[in-house]
Design an enzyme around this catalytic site. Sequence first.
Site, short mmCIF file in Angstrom:
data_model
loop_
_atom_site.label_atom_id
_atom_site.label_comp_id
_atom_site.label_asym_id
_atom_site.label_seq_id
_atom_site.Cartn_x
_atom_site.Cartn_y
_atom_site.Cartn_z
N CYS A 2 1.04 -0.92 0.18
CA CYS A 2 -0.12 -0.09 -0.42
C CYS A 2 0.81 0.80 0.14
CB CYS A 2 -0.89 0.33 1.23
SG CYS A 2 -2.16 -1.25 1.33
N ASN A 75 1.03 0.07 5.70
CA ASN A 75 2.12 -0.22 4.94
C ASN A 75 3.25 -1.19 5.26
OD1 ASN A 75 3.76 -0.75 1.86
ND2 ASN A 75 4.67 1.04 2.39
N GLU A 77 3.31 -5.64 5.05
CA GLU A 77 2.44 -7.65 5.58
C GLU A 77 3.82 -7.35 6.70
OE1 GLU A 77 0.18 -8.54 4.33
OE2 GLU A 77 0.36 -8.26 2.50
N ASP A 100 -3.86 -8.24 8.64
CA ASP A 100 -2.49 -7.74 9.57
C ASP A 100 -3.38 -6.86 10.30
OD1 ASP A 100 -2.62 -7.40 7.05
OD2 ASP A 100 -0.60 -7.68 7.07
N ILE A 290 13.10 -12.49 -16.66
CA ILE A 290 14.02 -11.72 -17.82
C ILE A 290 14.36 -11.76 -19.03
CG2 ILE A 290 14.01 -8.87 -18.78
CD1 ILE A 290 11.09 -9.09 -18.26
N SER A 362 10.75 -12.47 -3.75
CA SER A 362 12.29 -12.39 -4.77
C SER A 362 13.14 -13.20 -3.58
CB SER A 362 12.63 -10.68 -4.37
OG SER A 362 13.11 -10.53 -3.75
#
Length: 629
Positions: A2, A75, A77, A100, A290, A362
């Site tokens: 967010c 913003n 988690e 959460d 990519i 990631s």
Amino acid sequence: MCGIAGIFHRQPGVEINRELLARMNTIQSHRGPDDDGYHFDDSIGLAHRRLSIIDLAGGHQPIYNETGSVSVVFNGEIYNFAELAEELTELGHQFKTRSDTETIVHAWEQWGPDCVTRFRGMFAFAIWDNDKKQLFLARDRLGIKPLFYSQLSTGELIFGSELKVLTQHPLCPRAINNHSVEDYFALGYVPEPKTIYQGVNKLEPGHTLLVQHGDLPLQPQRYWDIPMDQTPVSETDIKEQLVERLKEAVDIRLISEVPLGAFLSGGVDSSAVVALMAQLQDDPVNTCSIGFDVPEFNETDFAQTVADRYQTNHHVKTVSSNDFGLIDKLSELYDEPYADSSAMPTYRVCQLARERVTVALSGDGGDELLAGYRRYNWHLKEESFRQKLPLGLRRPLFGTLGRVYPKLDWAPRYLRGKTTFQSMSYDWIEGYLNSMSILRADERRRLFNDQFKRDLNGYTALEVFRHHAATCPTDHPLSQVQYLDMKTYLVGDILTKVDRASMAHSLEVRVPILDHKFVEWAAGISPEQRLQGSEGKAVFKQAMEPHLPQDVLYRKKMGFAVPLCDWFRGPLKQKLESSLLSEHMLDSGLFNPDTLRWLVRSHLNGTRDNSASLWTSLMFERFLNREAN
């Protein structure tokens, strides 16, 4: 994932400009396209943009406590929210959602500012406690999520998830910070807690800010630091421990009510994350890569090997090596000068991932935490030599060699000794900065004009490294530079790159290797286990041998690079000349015009490879161009 924003007035009873806060919030709508929300109270306005991930129906923000006296915009988690909710419920708190975010409100009620020590996750949030008349801002331990703030002359404190949020306020300072310019041309980014503007700051990782009516000055407080070498890890079963601890960090990041996947570059870290994901879920992992149409920049074959082994739903997109149409877009995206050219493929891989998932895991952080960069090996060799000769002897001898030895970018590595000679004349901090710098100290002195150098009043980017070195909890030369990297390069470059590129596509990226519990454990792995001879991330690679192919684990590291050198001598030649030699660049009051012309000319005629310096200068010019328009 967010975006948050807010305005707080130091004086009680001041009405917040709702239209202004709405503009501040709307400019970051890419961070949260699903919903927005506002809270206004005594001299406070909070705003939120939502990207719905957990509790899609009940997670609208701001979220409140039972009485409505405490509100939060958030913003990030919180991965241990279920355990926290259970603990807080037993303590008498009542939950209205499965989000959460609500655990933050009740944790604040229960533990006050210490609530941040209970959270496991990535976060930047703002709490308003109307009973206490307190505003509480917090940022996660490693700086995965950003938070900017500024104290205005009017008594207002403004804050937001991106710098562009703050600059929507007409009184947000816009004077360039000279120290930030010096830092940028050394490092390629503006390091925490600075921004490119005087009077605008980033809340540093692992810090909080508690503000009340009438408070002056602002005093951020540290609540966590990287414990390098503080709690040694037993070497018994270390490889099994590493896999199990990382697997647990991956596992808690698989909670989602929207499609989830992973980046798969073909490198060790992302491949390890995908391998562990595949072992933790029944459905095939969604992966994306990519590729480039230039073989030396293309890793997709290695990514495909991992994808085949774990039968992932793998998606590959090949982008042109001339994908330089993003240059102006990147300038808008990062708000302040930012010179990591790998932001371009990062933007594209986030774009590709968002076509299929809303959340992606990631492998970021592995190189910094587990010693994966080749520069660490070079630093240890240099430091070993430094310790054999006192600085008083090294400085004049190698300082002279560093000044007179030519910069042979085109030559084999063993002949490119200029940077090494310079580093030998310094202590370890200055030596490491010299090896890390895009433009070294002597090159920056030539780049800047005399008036700007006087305005710097002796300040250099070395102060950034010295500041962090002063708090480094270890004296081992490898751990010291890893600590510096996690305080500077990791947060200022890597995590900034991924946050802006992913949020531009409303994609949430989770980073299991930077789980703070895993970081605390892995920081205790001995330096000799992290770097064995010239093999970086040695124990990590050994631990992953049962899970990944040898050619993925032990091949030469490639990185996420783009062919800048060829661009500037080919399709970007005209743009380079017109931008770096433009009126607003030459008249900025910062640069020596002769040096700018020499950088361009010597690169174009092939006598030097100035691509890194030119890209850094070009991205600064793009920033100046936006400021002028």
